[in-house]
Design a protein around this motif. Structure first.
Motif, mmCIF file in Angstrom:
data_model
loop_
_atom_site.group_PDB
_atom_site.id
_atom_site.type_symbol
_atom_site.label_atom_id
_atom_site.label_comp_id
_atom_site.label_asym_id
_atom_site.label_seq_id
_atom_site.Cartn_x
_atom_site.Cartn_y
_atom_site.Cartn_z
ATOM 1 N N UNK A 168 -73.729 -4.089 -36.778
ATOM 2 C CA UNK A 168 -74.178 -2.797 -36.468
ATOM 3 C C UNK A 168 -73.123 -1.788 -37.412
ATOM 4 N N UNK A 169 -73.767 -0.735 -36.854
ATOM 5 C CA UNK A 169 -74.043 0.691 -37.752
ATOM 6 C C UNK A 169 -74.364 2.269 -37.658
ATOM 7 N N UNK A 170 -74.292 3.161 -39.172
ATOM 8 C CA UNK A 170 -73.962 4.495 -39.049
ATOM 9 C C UNK A 170 -75.284 4.400 -39.100
ATOM 10 N N UNK A 171 -76.673 5.653 -38.304
ATOM 11 C CA UNK A 171 -78.500 5.432 -39.014
ATOM 12 C C UNK A 171 -78.282 6.121 -40.736
ATOM 13 N N UNK A 172 -78.501 4.695 -41.311
ATOM 14 C CA UNK A 172 -78.578 5.284 -42.958
ATOM 15 C C UNK A 172 -79.177 4.187 -43.410
ATOM 16 N N UNK A 173 -80.679 4.604 -43.029
ATOM 17 C CA UNK A 173 -81.409 2.923 -44.181
ATOM 18 C C UNK A 173 -81.018 3.724 -45.754
ATOM 19 N N UNK A 174 -81.327 5.170 -46.432
ATOM 20 C CA UNK A 174 -81.551 5.382 -47.861
ATOM 21 C C UNK A 174 -79.795 5.203 -48.497
ATOM 22 N N UNK A 175 -78.343 5.515 -47.370
ATOM 23 C CA UNK A 175 -77.522 5.149 -48.386
ATOM 24 C C UNK A 175 -77.066 3.404 -47.841
ATOM 25 N N UNK A 176 -78.075 2.900 -47.291
ATOM 26 C CA UNK A 176 -77.356 1.379 -46.740
ATOM 27 C C UNK A 176 -75.801 1.203 -45.752
ATOM 28 N N UNK A 177 -76.222 2.109 -45.167
ATOM 29 C CA UNK A 177 -74.986 2.533 -44.144
ATOM 30 C C UNK A 177 -73.187 2.814 -44.501
ATOM 31 N N UNK A 178 -73.514 2.667 -46.167
ATOM 32 C CA UNK A 178 -72.054 3.154 -46.666
ATOM 33 C C UNK A 178 -71.494 4.205 -47.062
ATOM 34 N N UNK A 179 -72.069 5.660 -45.815
ATOM 35 C CA UNK A 179 -71.694 6.865 -46.173
ATOM 36 C C UNK A 179 -71.218 7.251 -44.645
ATOM 37 N N UNK A 180 -69.865 7.200 -45.093
ATOM 38 C CA UNK A 180 -70.053 8.150 -43.305
ATOM 39 C C UNK A 180 -70.243 9.213 -42.639
ATOM 40 N N UNK A 181 -70.656 9.261 -41.464
ATOM 41 C CA UNK A 181 -70.820 10.495 -41.241
ATOM 42 C C UNK A 181 -70.375 10.496 -39.325
ATOM 43 N N UNK A 182 -70.086 11.622 -38.655
ATOM 44 C CA UNK A 182 -70.010 11.833 -37.887
ATOM 45 C C UNK A 182 -70.788 12.588 -36.343
ATOM 46 N N UNK A 183 -70.483 10.998 -36.055
ATOM 47 C CA UNK A 183 -71.714 11.059 -34.609
ATOM 48 C C UNK A 183 -70.631 10.819 -33.708
#
Length: 254
Positions: free
Chosen positions: A66-81
């Motif tokens: 499971x990951x952050x919703x970030x296809x463009x960044x391959x889930x490797x960009x931190x997000x404040x969710x």
């Protein structure tokens, strides 16, 4: 030699549509657990379906990556969710994979955060609690695969979820037992012999040499080879051969 048992896991299903990244079938002939992308950082329904079928065919345990919703960044960009939203997104991803796992005749056996989310829940207790809550909503019996002594470890235990400690054979470590950021040279290790030596050290000695040359203690039940590391299949083969040559039994934890 003592009877040491180690799981070998890999991040798989990380292709998307016609774009191919991981050699899933080859890796599934080597590893014992597959962390399958659930469509948020990579993967899509057809890929999830295919990799679940392949994993079941090879007798490899299926895990929800499971990951952050970030296809463009391959889930490797931190997000404040927001925590409630993150919990729902985690449940959603697990639930999607459960459909294809059941169709393949195998359960989703565990959960592992990916990329930026994995790194975030090493120290962020609020985000870790959200991941635990989302996992519990999907299935309160699912183990969580994470770094030892991390916030994720603590919050999963608080939620009553089993915890499995893991270590990374193809990633460099800091003196505090955390992963060196990928932006730093040397963070990713792709030399098969070095990776194999590290795997044996993790399994038999419970330690690893850091990027600065120090030794740090890390006790793990599962070892990870990233599916997108250059030469990943050969790395995994070398790791398994080295482990078994050192008297370590390679077997899934779930």
């Amino acid at each position: 030699m003592t009877d040491i048992v180690i799981d070998l896991n890999a991040d798989l299903g990380e292709s998307f549509g016609r774009w191919i990244l991981t050699d899933d079938e080859a890796m599934l002939s080597v590893v014992t657990s597959a962390n399958i992308a659930c469509g948020f950082h990579a993967g899509d329904p057809s890929i999830m379906h295919r990799v679940c079928d392949l994993a079941a065919k090879h007798g490899v345990k299926i895990g929800a990556h499971v990951s952050y919703q970030d296809l463009a960044g391959f889930g490797r960009r931190s997000m404040d969710v927001p925590p409630n939203e993150l919990a729902d997104k985690v449940s959603y991803q697990i639930g999607a994979l459960q459909v294809f796992a059941r169709a393949a005749g195998a359960p989703v056996a565990y959960v592992k955060p990916h990329g930026a989310l994995y790194n975030r829940v090493v120290s962020d207790h609020e985000q870790a609690s959200a991941v635990a809550a989302g996992t519990r909503l999907a299935d309160s019996t699912l183990p969580v695969l994470c770094l030892p002594d991390s916030a994720m470890h603590v919050q999963a235990q608080h939620a009553g979820l089993p915890v499995i400690n893991e270590a990374f054979v193809d990633r460099a470590y800091t003196a505090t037992g955390t992963l060196v950021p990928r932006s730093i040279p040397g963070a990713v290790i792709s030399d098969p012999r070095q990776v194999a030596r590290r795997a044996v050290a993790f399994a038999r000695e419970g330690c690893v040499t850091t990027l600065d040359g120090e030794s740090v203690s890390i006790r793990a039940r599962s070892l990870c080879v990233h599916g997108d590391t250059p030469g990943a299949v050969e790395l995994a083969k070398q790791v398994r051969t080295a482990l078994e040559g050192a008297g370590v039994r390679v077997e899934a934890f779930a």
